[in-house]
Scaffold this active site. Structure first.
Site, PDB file in Angstrom:
ATOM      1  N   PRO A  42      -7.523 -38.976 -22.113  1.00  0.00           N
ATOM      2  CA  PRO A  42      -6.795 -37.705 -22.122  1.00  0.00           C
ATOM      3  C   PRO A  42      -6.984 -36.845 -20.883  1.00  0.00           C
ATOM      4  O   PRO A  42      -6.323 -35.813 -20.762  1.00  0.00           O
ATOM      5  CB  PRO A  42      -7.354 -37.004 -23.364  1.00  0.00           C
ATOM      6  CG  PRO A  42      -8.710 -37.596 -23.565  1.00  0.00           C
ATOM      7  CD  PRO A  42      -8.593 -39.021 -23.129  1.00  0.00           C
ATOM      8  N   LYS A  79      -1.533 -37.407 -20.138  1.00  0.00           N
ATOM      9  CA  LYS A  79      -0.385 -38.288 -19.932  1.00  0.00           C
ATOM     10  C   LYS A  79       0.156 -38.945 -21.202  1.00  0.00           C
ATOM     11  O   LYS A  79       1.284 -39.447 -21.199  1.00  0.00           O
ATOM     12  CB  LYS A  79      -0.773 -39.397 -18.934  1.00  0.00           C
ATOM     13  CG  LYS A  79      -0.928 -38.891 -17.524  1.00  0.00           C
ATOM     14  CD  LYS A  79       0.418 -38.682 -16.869  1.00  0.00           C
ATOM     15  CE  LYS A  79       0.350 -37.762 -15.676  1.00  0.00           C
ATOM     16  NZ  LYS A  79       0.428 -36.344 -15.984  1.00  0.00           N
ATOM     17  N   HIS A 113       2.357 -23.120 -17.168  1.00  0.00           N
ATOM     18  CA  HIS A 113       1.201 -23.091 -16.272  1.00  0.00           C
ATOM     19  C   HIS A 113       1.607 -23.619 -14.904  1.00  0.00           C
ATOM     20  O   HIS A 113       2.169 -24.711 -14.801  1.00  0.00           O
ATOM     21  CB  HIS A 113       0.054 -23.927 -16.834  1.00  0.00           C
ATOM     22  CG  HIS A 113      -0.715 -23.232 -17.914  1.00  0.00           C
ATOM     23  ND1 HIS A 113      -2.007 -23.580 -18.244  1.00  0.00           N
ATOM     24  CD2 HIS A 113      -0.391 -22.196 -18.725  1.00  0.00           C
ATOM     25  CE1 HIS A 113      -2.440 -22.788 -19.220  1.00  0.00           C
ATOM     26  NE2 HIS A 113      -1.471 -21.956 -19.530  1.00  0.00           N
ATOM     27  N   TYR A 129     -10.901 -27.591 -15.366  1.00  0.00           N
ATOM     28  CA  TYR A 129     -11.541 -28.904 -15.394  1.00  0.00           C
ATOM     29  C   TYR A 129     -12.855 -28.788 -14.634  1.00  0.00           C
ATOM     30  O   TYR A 129     -12.860 -28.519 -13.428  1.00  0.00           O
ATOM     31  CB  TYR A 129     -10.650 -29.951 -14.722  1.00  0.00           C
ATOM     32  CG  TYR A 129      -9.434 -30.338 -15.534  1.00  0.00           C
ATOM     33  CD1 TYR A 129      -9.399 -31.536 -16.239  1.00  0.00           C
ATOM     34  CD2 TYR A 129      -8.313 -29.512 -15.591  1.00  0.00           C
ATOM     35  CE1 TYR A 129      -8.279 -31.908 -16.981  1.00  0.00           C
ATOM     36  CE2 TYR A 129      -7.193 -29.865 -16.334  1.00  0.00           C
ATOM     37  CZ  TYR A 129      -7.194 -31.062 -17.018  1.00  0.00           C
ATOM     38  OH  TYR A 129      -6.086 -31.416 -17.762  1.00  0.00           O
ATOM     39  N   TYR A 157      -0.145 -34.806 -11.896  1.00  0.00           N
ATOM     40  CA  TYR A 157      -0.366 -33.977 -13.078  1.00  0.00           C
ATOM     41  C   TYR A 157       0.955 -33.450 -13.654  1.00  0.00           C
ATOM     42  O   TYR A 157       1.157 -33.440 -14.872  1.00  0.00           O
ATOM     43  CB  TYR A 157      -1.287 -32.817 -12.741  1.00  0.00           C
ATOM     44  CG  TYR A 157      -1.927 -32.177 -13.966  1.00  0.00           C
ATOM     45  CD1 TYR A 157      -3.195 -32.543 -14.379  1.00  0.00           C
ATOM     46  CD2 TYR A 157      -1.248 -31.200 -14.710  1.00  0.00           C
ATOM     47  CE1 TYR A 157      -3.791 -31.976 -15.494  1.00  0.00           C
ATOM     48  CE2 TYR A 157      -1.824 -30.632 -15.824  1.00  0.00           C
ATOM     49  CZ  TYR A 157      -3.086 -31.023 -16.219  1.00  0.00           C
ATOM     50  OH  TYR A 157      -3.664 -30.470 -17.329  1.00  0.00           O
TER      51      TYR A 157
END
Length: 391
Positions: free
Chosen positions: A293, A297, A72, A201, A385
């Protein structure tokens, strides 16, 4: 039984550490309290940072990941019925993430360990870690109905939050930092192709939602729910209806529905135990730290811990210096706290607190709006990220 490194726990951290040590010519024994089937099927994280991907490839555990995993190059943020994509490679100089479930990582590492690694004992319950202030620490464990002792030069506790390793650090030497969040995640697995090709998200006035996936045919989705929610309180259609509400956009995007095969609720908390080393005991992964979550990580932090230990032990083997082993806790905690910060910021950016005021709502929206107009703000999110450097 005698070995150089006793590893407690055959999750991804313990298994990867065993592989790294094997490749460095250092012997190790892995003790796992559960059976193999349990380890290979427990559902956990599914996002691998760039550094984790690189480590797995270098360790010889990346072949199936590269074949079946889903690279991704970004995520999508949704708020106020708007969509904004964060382009990772453009913002980070080429980094991306891989969608590849922890269960699959464990399967790959178990196969390698059983093929050419050291002993991996399933259903071997660690009972206590002893003598860690000496040069001969011991792990007492129960296997096949009898108690035994594993004598080591070093013990690495990869046995999770409820394991015995952390208990070997005296309370008077321990510092604990934690935060509990007043909400959790209702997570589902569904036999339906993901409705978007990257993770989504969503911040919504009814709460957070996440669209993720396990494969091209299996979706993984989450809803923010009140703390203490029972997953069985939610009917399947009710879950899909709520997901549709929270993912709604102004351009008519639709959510594909399918049979839900499992559902559960994950509590949200942040936790750090300091120090991560006591004598010849080294804590790694959830034994030392937990993150909510939202930032993906947890697994990646555990990888960072065991890479740090393996490199430090190899350095001692090559030079005779314990300098890097002595600095293990300090080195790991720098990365841990950056991950805690990032996870906290992602959580507070996207979740609506039960006592949120109209002012709080506007601040959240302003923070999200900033990400759509500031390359610096967007790059900071992308850097966090895709992963902080493995020191």
């Amino acid at each position: 039984m005698r070995t150089t490194v006793g590893i407690i726990g055959a999750g991804p951290a313990g298994l990867l550490l065993a592989r790294l040590l094997h490749n460095a010519g250092i012997d190790a024994v892995v003790l796992e309290s559960r059976d193999r089937a349990y380890v290979e099927h427990r559902q956990r994280a599914g996002i691998l940072e760039q550094g984790t991907v690189d480590v797995l490839r270098a360790a010889g555990a990346g072949e199936r990941m590269d074949r079946e995993g889903l690279r991704h190059d970004g995520i999508e943020l949704r708020f106020a019925r708007r969509r904004h994509r964060v382009d990772f490679p453009a913002l980070t100089g080429g980094s991306s993430v891989m969608v590849y479930a922890q269960t699959e990582v464990c399967k790959d590492l178990i196969a390698l360990q059983l093929k050419d690694g050291g002993p991996l004992l399933f259903e071997a319950e660690a009972l206590a870690v002893e003598d860690v202030l000496t040069d001969r620490p011991r792990v007492r464990f129960r296997h096949e109905g009898r108690e035994d002792v594993l004598e080591c030069d070093y013990v690495v506790g990869c046995d999770g939050f409820w394991g015995v390793s952390r208990k070997a650090v005296p309370a008077e030497l321990s510092q604990v930092f934690e935060r509990a969040y007043p909400f959790g995640w209702l997570g589902i697995l569904a036999d339906v192709a993901p409705s978007h090709d990257e993770l989504v998200y969503a911040r919504h006035e009814r709460g957070f939602a996440l669209l993720s996936m396990r494969s091209p045919s299996v979706s993984r989705l989450y809803l923010q729910v009140p703390e203490g929610t029972d997953a069985e309180e939610w009917a399947d259609e009710e879950i899909w209806d709520e997901l549709e509400r929270r993912f709604e956009t102004a351009d008519g995007w639709t959510l594909a529905r399918g049979p839900i095969t499992s559902k559960s609720v994950t509590p949200m908390r942040s936790y750090v135990h300091e120090p991560m080393r006591h004598g010849r005991l080294y804590l790694a992964g959830d034994a030392a730290h937990i993150v909510p979550p939202t930032g993906a990580k947890g697994l990646n932090l555990a990888v960072g811990d065991v890479v740090t230990f393996a490199r430090a032990l190899a350095y001692e083997k090559e030079t005779g210096s314990s300098e890097r082993l002595d600095a293990y806790s300090e080195t790991c905690l720098r990365r841990v706290w950056q991950a805690e910060r990032f996870s906290y910021e992602m959580t507070t950016l996207l979740h609506r607190a039960p006592d949120a005021t109209p002012f709080d709502d506007r601040i959240q929206l302003a923070r999200l709006e900033r990400l759509t107009v500031s390359r610096a703000a967007e790059a900071d999110l992308a850097d966090g990220y895709t992963g902080f450097p493995l020191e």
